[in-house]
Enzyme design. Structure first.
Site, mmCIF file in Angstrom:
data_model
loop_
_atom_site.group_PDB
_atom_site.id
_atom_site.type_symbol
_atom_site.label_atom_id
_atom_site.label_comp_id
_atom_site.label_asym_id
_atom_site.label_seq_id
_atom_site.Cartn_x
_atom_site.Cartn_y
_atom_site.Cartn_z
ATOM 1 N N GLY A 53 -4.704 -4.190 -3.783
ATOM 2 C CA GLY A 53 -5.515 -3.265 -4.077
ATOM 3 C C GLY A 53 -4.756 -1.939 -4.596
ATOM 4 O O GLY A 53 -4.181 -1.320 -3.591
ATOM 5 N N HIS A 54 -4.675 -1.785 -5.536
ATOM 6 C CA HIS A 54 -4.050 -0.599 -6.234
ATOM 7 C C HIS A 54 -4.795 0.567 -6.591
ATOM 8 O O HIS A 54 -5.757 0.404 -7.470
ATOM 9 C CB HIS A 54 -3.019 -0.901 -7.470
ATOM 10 C CG HIS A 54 -2.109 -2.008 -6.833
ATOM 11 N ND1 HIS A 54 -1.236 -2.702 -7.826
ATOM 12 C CD2 HIS A 54 -1.834 -2.650 -5.739
ATOM 13 C CE1 HIS A 54 -0.353 -3.461 -7.284
ATOM 14 N NE2 HIS A 54 -0.665 -3.414 -5.954
ATOM 15 N N GLN A 77 1.971 -6.200 -3.042
ATOM 16 C CA GLN A 77 2.292 -6.184 -1.723
ATOM 17 C C GLN A 77 3.594 -5.398 -1.632
ATOM 18 O O GLN A 77 3.921 -4.220 -2.249
ATOM 19 C CB GLN A 77 2.553 -7.884 -1.539
ATOM 20 C CG GLN A 77 1.351 -8.646 -1.169
ATOM 21 C CD GLN A 77 0.710 -9.144 -2.696
ATOM 22 O OE1 GLN A 77 1.313 -9.574 -3.563
ATOM 23 N NE2 GLN A 77 -0.537 -8.619 -2.834
ATOM 24 N N LYS A 101 1.737 2.298 -5.003
ATOM 25 C CA LYS A 101 2.111 1.385 -6.385
ATOM 26 C C LYS A 101 1.394 1.941 -7.539
ATOM 27 O O LYS A 101 1.874 2.187 -8.650
ATOM 28 C CB LYS A 101 2.454 -0.022 -6.262
ATOM 29 C CG LYS A 101 3.394 -0.473 -5.222
ATOM 30 C CD LYS A 101 3.562 -1.935 -4.912
ATOM 31 C CE LYS A 101 2.129 -2.557 -4.519
ATOM 32 N NZ LYS A 101 1.878 -2.218 -2.836
ATOM 33 N N ASP A 160 0.803 -1.088 -0.044
ATOM 34 C CA ASP A 160 0.048 0.105 -0.204
ATOM 35 C C ASP A 160 1.034 1.271 0.006
ATOM 36 O O ASP A 160 0.519 2.365 0.581
ATOM 37 C CB ASP A 160 -1.083 0.020 1.192
ATOM 38 C CG ASP A 160 -1.802 -1.280 1.198
ATOM 39 O OD1 ASP A 160 -2.186 -1.633 0.190
ATOM 40 O OD2 ASP A 160 -2.267 -1.873 2.351
#
Ligand code: GDP
Ligand code: IMO
Ligand code: MG
Length: 428
Positions: free
Chosen positions: A40-41, A222, A16, A13
């Site tokens: 979750g990007h 990650q 990215k 988080d």
């Protein structure tokens, strides 16, 4: 041409998705190489926020081919929902998306296995996203998993049944029943949808693109401290989140690796269980959480917050061969009079070190901080690095000198536009 790679240096988080989207216009291909829907990007532009889980963050640029590489674990159900969201927003994702036939498939039973395994761990649980990541990688390494290419085989249903039977026995071993309900039908519907997309031998696609001078950006998921080998084991994810993972997760030889962007927050966060030396359990941590809107993009869980940790950043930089750093979310620290920076750890023996020891188990290292004055200026309103307040520049240079890698991007807000590029190299 080389493959450039963007890697998170903390526990995920870091931002990215935002930076891949910012860098994407200069690339021809963006490729994911590991992880799956645990990621979750978030991307923000033109007043809209998008969260991607399995689809690479180059998808909003129509000239870019986006590849889901062989190292990814793909959940067809989640994937279908993601694609639908993009379609609803007018993005024709199917055209520019290419999925490796060697990517692993997450079955509904993998998700159930993830849950029962976590329940069995009790207070020692990993804090998994419960997306089935661990069980799917276990099956891959155990050589019993299913891959995207298998959906084209006549006997796919049989292979599926065989694997689910294994899962049923495992779930029963945990004293529970495997109940798939409507998920099974949803899975097969999503698999049928998947068949209509570009399923490719992505290792050939990527290597041919390299030969033809195309620019490729690999998007990590990650973070380095969640890596299966070098992260805070066992509180890690089940893939190689480091640069090395891009070689095996895309089929790219190490000699083709180019720039390595290492991305980190001006502070630090973690979701799920496991050690976090600089964690702030007080109101300062809460202030960072609120200011940084630190709630998981995938699970909505509050993220644990703490000060920036230079020993762990040095470790991640070393493991990844980082060539450029991106500092994210410094704008979140605006309200603080003083900023703490952990430069070293004190070990139980009394030894002071800037190395990450074998175990970071809770309480085993004590962070040693340097304090610098805060900047108290809203960085989000700033358009160029020259305009940054002196106190912030001092902070930036302090971090850069410790890490010995130039900070070339400073992000001061979630929007694509809130990104300051920096040429200055203060590193010897
Ligand atoms: P990722 O998993 O590394 O892509 O990061 P996430 O999207 O899970 O979390 C990063 C969060 O911070 C998202 O909500 C982003 O919109 C937001 N963000 C990214 N960069 C910045 C920044 O520089 N400042 C602020 N305030 N928010 C940012
Ligand atoms: P992005 O790509 C932050 C964490 C989980 C848990 C551990 C194992 O958005 O940075 P898993 O579901 O992989 O078995 O969970 O890893 N985790 C993440 N934390 N960002 C992520 O992805 C994460 N993906 C997994 O919270 O602690
Ligand atoms: Mg995330």
């Amino acid at each position: 041409m080389a493959v450039d790679i963007l890697i998170g240096l903390q526990w995920g988080d870091e931002g990215k998705g935002k930076i891949v989207d910012v860098l994407a216009p200069t690339y021809d291909i963006v490729a994911r190489f590991q992880g799956g829907p645990n990621a979750g990007h978030t991307l923000e532009f033109e007043g809209t926020k998008h969260v991607l889980h399995q689809i690479p963050s180059g998808i909003f640029h129509p000239h870019i081919k986006n590849i889901i590489g062989n190292g990814v674990v793909l959940d067809p159900i989640v994937f279908r929902t993601e694609m639908q969201k993009l379609t609803d927003r007018g993005v024709d994702a199917a055209k520019n998306l290419f999925i490796s036939k060697k990517a692993s498939l997450i079955l509904p039973s993998h998700r159930i296995l993830d849950r029962v395994s976590e329940e069995a761990l009790g207070s020692g649980k990993i804090g998994s996203t419960l997306k089935g990541i661990g069980p799917t990688y276990q099956d891959k390494i155990g050589r019993v998993g299913l891959r995207v290419g298998d959906i084209l085989a006549d006997d796919f249903q049989e292979r599926y049944n065989k694997l689910v039977e294994r899962h049923r026995k495992t779930v029963e071993f945990y004293g529970q029943q495997l109940e798939l309900g409507e998920q099974e039908q949803a899975f097969f519907d999503a698999v049928n949808y998947l068949k209509s997309l570009n399923l490719v031998d992505s290792e050939y696609m990527i290597n041919e693109a390299l030969k033809n001078g195309k620019r490729i950006l690999a998007e990590g998921a990650q973070g380095s401290l969640l890596d299966i080998d070098f992260g805070t084991y066992p509180f890690v994810t089940s893939s190689t989140t480091l640069v090395a993972g891009a070689c095996t997760g895309l089929g790219v030889a190490p000699r083709h690796i180019g720039e390595v962007y290492g991305i980190f927050k001006a502070y630090c966060t973690r979701v799920g269980s496991g050690p976090f030396p600089t964690e702030l359990l007080d109101e300062v941590g809460e202030e960072i959480r609120q200011a940084g809107r630190e709630f998981g993009s995938t699970t909505g869980r509050p993220r644990r917050c703490g000060w920036v940790d230079l020993p762990s950043l040095k470790y991640s930089i070393m493991l990844n061969g980082v060539t450029q750093l991106n500092m994210m979310k410094a704008d979140v620290l605006t309200e603080f009079d003083t900023i703490h920076i952990c430069t070293h750890y004190k070990l139980p023996s009394g030894e002071i070190t800037d190395k990450v020891p074998h175990s970071l188990e809770e309480g085993s290292v004590k962070p040693i901080y340097t304090e610098l004055p805060g900047w108290k200026v809203d960085l989000n309103q700033i358009d160029s690095v020259e305009e940054l307040p002196e106190a912030f520049k001092n902070y930036l240079v302090f971090v850069e000198e410790h890490l010995q890698v130039p900070i070339t991007i400073v992000s001061v807000g979630p929007d694509r536009k809130s990104t300051l590029k920096r040429d200055a190299m203060n590193v010897a």
